[in-house]
Scaffold this active site. Structure first.
Site, PDB file in Angstrom:
ATOM      1  N   ARG A 112       0.854  -1.185   0.000  1.00 53.07           N
ATOM      2  CA  ARG A 112       0.000   0.000   0.000  1.00 53.07           C
ATOM      3  C   ARG A 112       0.888   1.232   0.000  1.00 53.07           C
ATOM      4  NH1 ARG A 112      -2.074   3.167   4.601  1.00 53.07           N
ATOM      5  NH2 ARG A 112      -3.812   4.416   3.842  1.00 53.07           N
ATOM      6  N   HIS A 137      -2.429  10.979   0.590  1.00 50.61           N
ATOM      7  CA  HIS A 137      -1.917  10.747   1.939  1.00 50.61           C
ATOM      8  C   HIS A 137      -1.245  12.048   2.397  1.00 50.61           C
ATOM      9  CE1 HIS A 137      -0.695   7.334   4.852  1.00 50.61           C
ATOM     10  NE2 HIS A 137      -0.356   8.469   5.440  1.00 50.61           N
ATOM     11  N   GLU A 186      -7.120   8.740   6.010  1.00 45.74           N
ATOM     12  CA  GLU A 186      -7.407   9.435   7.267  1.00 45.74           C
ATOM     13  C   GLU A 186      -7.800  10.902   7.108  1.00 45.74           C
ATOM     14  OE1 GLU A 186      -4.152   8.892   9.991  1.00 45.74           O
ATOM     15  OE2 GLU A 186      -4.390   6.743  10.067  1.00 45.74           O
ATOM     16  N   ASN A 235      -7.493   2.093   9.810  1.00 45.86           N
ATOM     17  CA  ASN A 235      -6.214   2.332  10.468  1.00 45.86           C
ATOM     18  C   ASN A 235      -6.453   2.369  11.967  1.00 45.86           C
ATOM     19  OD1 ASN A 235      -5.251   2.581   7.894  1.00 45.86           O
ATOM     20  ND2 ASN A 235      -4.576   4.713   8.101  1.00 45.86           N
ATOM     21  N   TYR A 278      -4.407   2.301  15.849  1.00 44.75           N
ATOM     22  CA  TYR A 278      -3.187   2.312  16.668  1.00 44.75           C
ATOM     23  C   TYR A 278      -3.474   2.257  18.162  1.00 44.75           C
ATOM     24  CZ  TYR A 278      -0.659   3.565  12.442  1.00 44.75           C
ATOM     25  OH  TYR A 278      -0.116   3.550  11.184  1.00 44.75           O
ATOM     26  N   GLU A 281      -3.612   0.057   8.142  1.00 39.46           N
ATOM     27  CA  GLU A 281      -2.462   0.459   8.949  1.00 39.46           C
ATOM     28  C   GLU A 281      -2.619  -0.047  10.373  1.00 39.46           C
ATOM     29  OE1 GLU A 281      -1.333   4.629   9.165  1.00 39.46           O
ATOM     30  OE2 GLU A 281      -1.595   4.833   6.996  1.00 39.46           O
TER      31      GLU A 281
HETATM   32  C1  PNW Z   1      -1.190   7.668  10.613  1.00 41.41           C
HETATM   33  N1  PNW Z   1      -3.529  10.657  15.864  1.00 41.41           N
HETATM   34  O1  PNW Z   1      -1.137   8.925  11.215  1.00 41.41           O
HETATM   35  C2  PNW Z   1      -0.765   7.913   9.172  1.00 41.41           C
HETATM   36  O2  PNW Z   1      -1.631   7.366   8.225  1.00 41.41           O
HETATM   37  C3  PNW Z   1       0.656   7.562   8.886  1.00 41.41           C
HETATM   38  O3  PNW Z   1       1.099   8.322   7.814  1.00 41.41           O
HETATM   39  C4  PNW Z   1       1.487   7.730  10.137  1.00 41.41           C
HETATM   40  O4  PNW Z   1       2.846   7.604   9.914  1.00 41.41           O
HETATM   41  C5  PNW Z   1       1.006   6.691  11.128  1.00 41.41           C
HETATM   42  O5  PNW Z   1      -0.392   6.797  11.350  1.00 41.41           O
HETATM   43  C6  PNW Z   1       1.718   6.746  12.475  1.00 41.41           C
HETATM   44  O6  PNW Z   1       1.534   7.991  13.070  1.00 41.41           O
HETATM   45  C7  PNW Z   1      -1.743   9.269  12.386  1.00 41.41           C
HETATM   46  O7  PNW Z   1      -3.041  11.642  16.469  1.00 41.41           O
HETATM   47  C8  PNW Z   1      -1.233  10.369  13.038  1.00 41.41           C
HETATM   48  O8  PNW Z   1      -4.545  10.078  16.313  1.00 41.41           O
HETATM   49  C9  PNW Z   1      -1.825  10.843  14.184  1.00 41.41           C
HETATM   50  C10 PNW Z   1      -2.932  10.194  14.682  1.00 41.41           C
HETATM   51  C11 PNW Z   1      -3.452   9.079  14.032  1.00 41.41           C
HETATM   52  C12 PNW Z   1      -2.854   8.629  12.884  1.00 41.41           C
END
Ligand code: PNW
Length: 470
Positions: free
Chosen positions: A78, A121, A166, A295, A297, A376
């Site tokens: 991707r 992106h 995002e 995505n 995290y 992601e």
């Molecule tokens: C994503 N938040 O970014 C992006 O899609 C990527 O490019 C990035 O490198 C990756 O996650 C890791 O950071 C985010 O603050 C950045 O919630 C910030 C947030 C979420 C996703």
């Protein structure tokens, strides 16, 4: 001893990157300037003044990177195309820019790696920001033209197309909190940006669909696991409803249900621009999608702050130069939990991914017959390389293993999840954190630009090759 977790046949294993984060070659072959170039050159915005000027030099090393993917058993890659490389002024086509993505696509196909393309992106051509950026409705139309140009060049070889990555980050980090490019801090403008991003998605979807009905089309959204600090407390429950509303439902509901969530619009009453949504917009935005990219995290535990303190809190944050991304919910408090954190300071909450995928399938994508892909997931940790540049990243490996187990659990509960893309293939430019935070399963030495797979890469190659978790 636990039994290995088998994934469904045909499950797509991949990794992900983004143009501005890895390509470099910022001034080559006619590429135009983008908002991240401008933002990163603005003093005080990005850690240590880092920029994407060179990044991982993927622009010149793409063949080596594709071979790396093949060696790691990755079935799909991707990546995103840079709008400013394809259209330096946001409007006219730069053949040399498209040629790069054509070479990359050919290399991927040659090595048996399925290309998965993201059109946006975050690297908006600076020329379009100068004309108002995403708060300006015209940019949505320019985005559809850009989608058409990229499809004209690559449509014969690429099957999977996602429009945006995002949009929450683009709109709220970019135009409300100012922590991402273009660094603006205006609530109503952020809402305009959000709507026009969705409109751009809808217009691009229409263009792509009409050019080729066989394409697999969708969007990637970021989701957070949001829980109330005290589930028995009505204030905390309302705080969770608000943040879930802004972070999760604000984008998925117009896309898959044809309208913004009523309770969120209610929260936004004081700041929502009245003339923003025009007749027909929501029909375009809710055009049929074949897949939704997820995505994931981390998440937050939230608490309600009494309304009389709300304005005070918002004013204080603004005075400190830290306006919140949570437009309309400035008075929500975030309660740190005593759980492991990554180097980003993000809480490790794998169970949230199971809940999220099951919920999305039940409430949104299942009824719409839209497949789910995790586009992601991954983690930054403070890597310590040995003399050969090898990193024994047991923490990152454990993070990925726990989240893959969470994906597996969601599938067992009936969610239609068809693939997983690990963020990221390479250490790269981590936006406002510059090169200080490393998400790669492959280490990049930023002096020599040498690539060295980490322990997590070797482990992930085993998972991708066997379609199961050990
Ligand atoms: C994503 N938040 O970014 C992006 O899609 C990527 O490019 C990035 O490198 C990756 O996650 C890791 O950071 C985010 O603050 C950045 O919630 C910030 C947030 C979420 C996703």
């Amino acid at each position: 001893m636990s039994t290995p977790k088998q994934f469904p046949d045909g499950f797509l294993w991949g990794s992900a990157t983004a143009s501005y984060q890895i390509e470099g070659a910022a001034r080559e072959d006619g590429r135009g300037c983008c908002i991240w170039g401008t933002y990163s050159r603005t003093p005080g915005k990005v850690h240590a003044g880092h920029t994407g000027q060179v990044a991982c030099d993927h622009y010149h090393r793409y063949a080596e990177d594709v071979r790396l993917m093949r060696d790691l058993n990755l079935q799909s890659y991707r990546f995103s195309t840079s709008w400013a490389r394809v259209m330096p002024d946001g409007r006219s086509i730069n053949r040399a820019g498209l040629d790069f993505y054509s070479r990359l696509t050919d290399e991927l196909l040659e090595q048996g790696v399925v290309p998965w393309l993201t059109l946006y992106h975050w690297d908006l051509p600076q020329a379009l920001e100068d004309q108002g950026g995403w708060p300006s409705r015209d940019v949505a139309h320019r985005f559809a033209d850009y989608a058409e140009a990229v499809h004209e060049a690559l449509g014969d070889r690429i099957h999977y197309w996602t429009t945006l990555n995002e949009p929450w980050c683009s709109a709220f980090l970019g135009y409300a909190a100012g922590r991402h490019a273009p660094g603006r801090t205006d609530g109503p403008d952020a809402l305009r940006a959000a709507h026009h991003l969705l409109l751009g998605h809808g217009l691009a979807l229409q263009v792509l669909r009409s050019r080729d009905p066989e394409l697999e089309l969708g969007i990637t959204l970021n989701f957070a696991d949001v829980t109330p600090a005290d589930p028995g407390d009505p204030g905390d429950r309302d705080a969770a409803r608000r943040i879930d509303g802004m972070s999760n439902r604000f984008f998925i509901e117009p896309l898959l249900r044809g309208g913004y969530p009523a309770d969120v619009l209610d929260d936004l009453r004081a700041v929502w621009p009245e003339d923003l949504v025009r007749d027909g917009d929501l029909d375009l935005i809710s055009g049929r999608m074949d897949m939704l990219g997820v995505n994931y995290y981390s998440g937050n535990t939230v608490t309600g702050v009494p309304p009389e303190l709300a304005h005070e809190a918002a004013d204080a944050a603004r005075a400190l130069g830290r306006p919140t991304e949570h437009v309309g919910s400035e008075h929500v408090g975030f309660v740190p939990q005593d759980v492991p954190h990554t180097a980003m300071g993000w809480e490790v909450r794998p169970h949230g991914l199971t809940d999220l995928l099951v919920r999305l399938d039940r409430d949104y994508t299942g009824p719409a017959s839209t497949d789910l892909y995790v586009t992601e997931n991954g983690a930054a940790y403070d890597d310590v390389p040995d003399d050969d540049g090898f990193v024994e990243d047991t923490d990152r490996l454990a993070y990925v293993a726990d989240h893959l187990a969470a994906v597996h659990a969601a599938i067992e509960q009936g969610a239609t999840v068809r693939g997983y893309f690990l963020w990221s293939l390479l250490d790269n430019f981590e936006w406002a954190y510059g090169y200080d935070k490393r998400f790669g399963i492959v280490r990049v030495d930023y002096d020599t630009l040498e690539r060295t797979p980490k322990a997590s890469a070797q482990w992930y190659a085993g998972v991708a090759g066997s379609n199961r978790l050990p």
